[in-house]
Enzyme design. Structure first.
Site, mmCIF file in Angstrom:
data_model
loop_
_atom_site.group_PDB
_atom_site.id
_atom_site.type_symbol
_atom_site.label_atom_id
_atom_site.label_comp_id
_atom_site.label_asym_id
_atom_site.label_seq_id
_atom_site.Cartn_x
_atom_site.Cartn_y
_atom_site.Cartn_z
ATOM 1 N N ASP A 1 0.856 -1.181 0.000
ATOM 2 C CA ASP A 1 0.000 0.000 0.000
ATOM 3 C C ASP A 1 0.894 1.232 0.000
ATOM 4 O O ASP A 1 1.975 1.223 0.613
ATOM 5 C CB ASP A 1 -0.908 0.025 1.231
ATOM 6 N N ASP B 1 -6.976 -1.619 -4.459
ATOM 7 C CA ASP B 1 -8.016 -1.268 -3.484
ATOM 8 C C ASP B 1 -8.998 -0.268 -4.085
ATOM 9 O O ASP B 1 -10.211 -0.383 -3.901
ATOM 10 C CB ASP B 1 -7.397 -0.660 -2.226
#
Length: 169
Positions: free
Chosen positions: A113, A131
């Protein structure tokens, strides 16, 4: 079906490229400001799902993810002729995002991330392109289902009214 495949592959490609760029440009935990107080690029390794949930239960989450991705794939394959472009794009984004993160989980044991959004002083979100694809796809599915239910209710109401008029005659 081409729209599903193209949107899924494009999501996976963008996810992989941006993750590789983030890892090349940032050390683990390093953060670079893009828009002060709003957006940073921060490299983190997420061992769970959203916000690190289920980090200690990786295999359960991976199995659930595979089942969900398979269900969406089977659904869109079975209903491909009835599905409109909106639904196909939504499913493609969810599939592509899910596969993008699954690649990380299988290969690395965690998800990369790096998009660090700080819209509120008390909460930050660090996520990736996969995501975002999943969230956008799920939102699109929700919108589709909302409007489809309205359309179905109107159609049912019209059928009921037509049947009532035939009885009255």
């Amino acid at each position: 079906m081409i729209l599903v495949i193209v949107s899924a592959l494009l999501s996976i490609f963008l996810d992989r490229v941006t993750k590789m760029a983030a890892v090349a440009a940032l050390e683990l935990g390093e953060s670079k400001t893009v828009l002060d107080g709003v957006l940073n690029f921060t490299y983190v390794q997420n061992k769970g799902m959203a916000f690190g949930w289920l980090a200690d239960h990786r295999y359960i989450f991976m199995c659930l993810s595979v089942i969900l991705l398979a269900a969406i794939t089977v659904f869109i394959f079975l209903y491909r002729k009835q599905a409109n472009k909106w639904l196909k794009l939504a499913c493609g984004l969810v599939i592509g995002g899910g596969v993008g993160n699954m690649i990380d989980r299988v290969a690395l044991g965690y998800v990369i991330d790096f998009i660090d959004v700080r819209l509120f002083s008390f909460w930050t979100w660090v996520f990736n392109v996969a995501d975002a694809a999943v969230c956008i796809g799920v939102f699109m599915l929700a919108v589709y289902l909302f409007f489809d239910s309205i359309k179905t209710k109107k159609a049912n109401r019209t059928l009921t009214e037509d049947a009532d008029e035939e009885h009255d005659d």
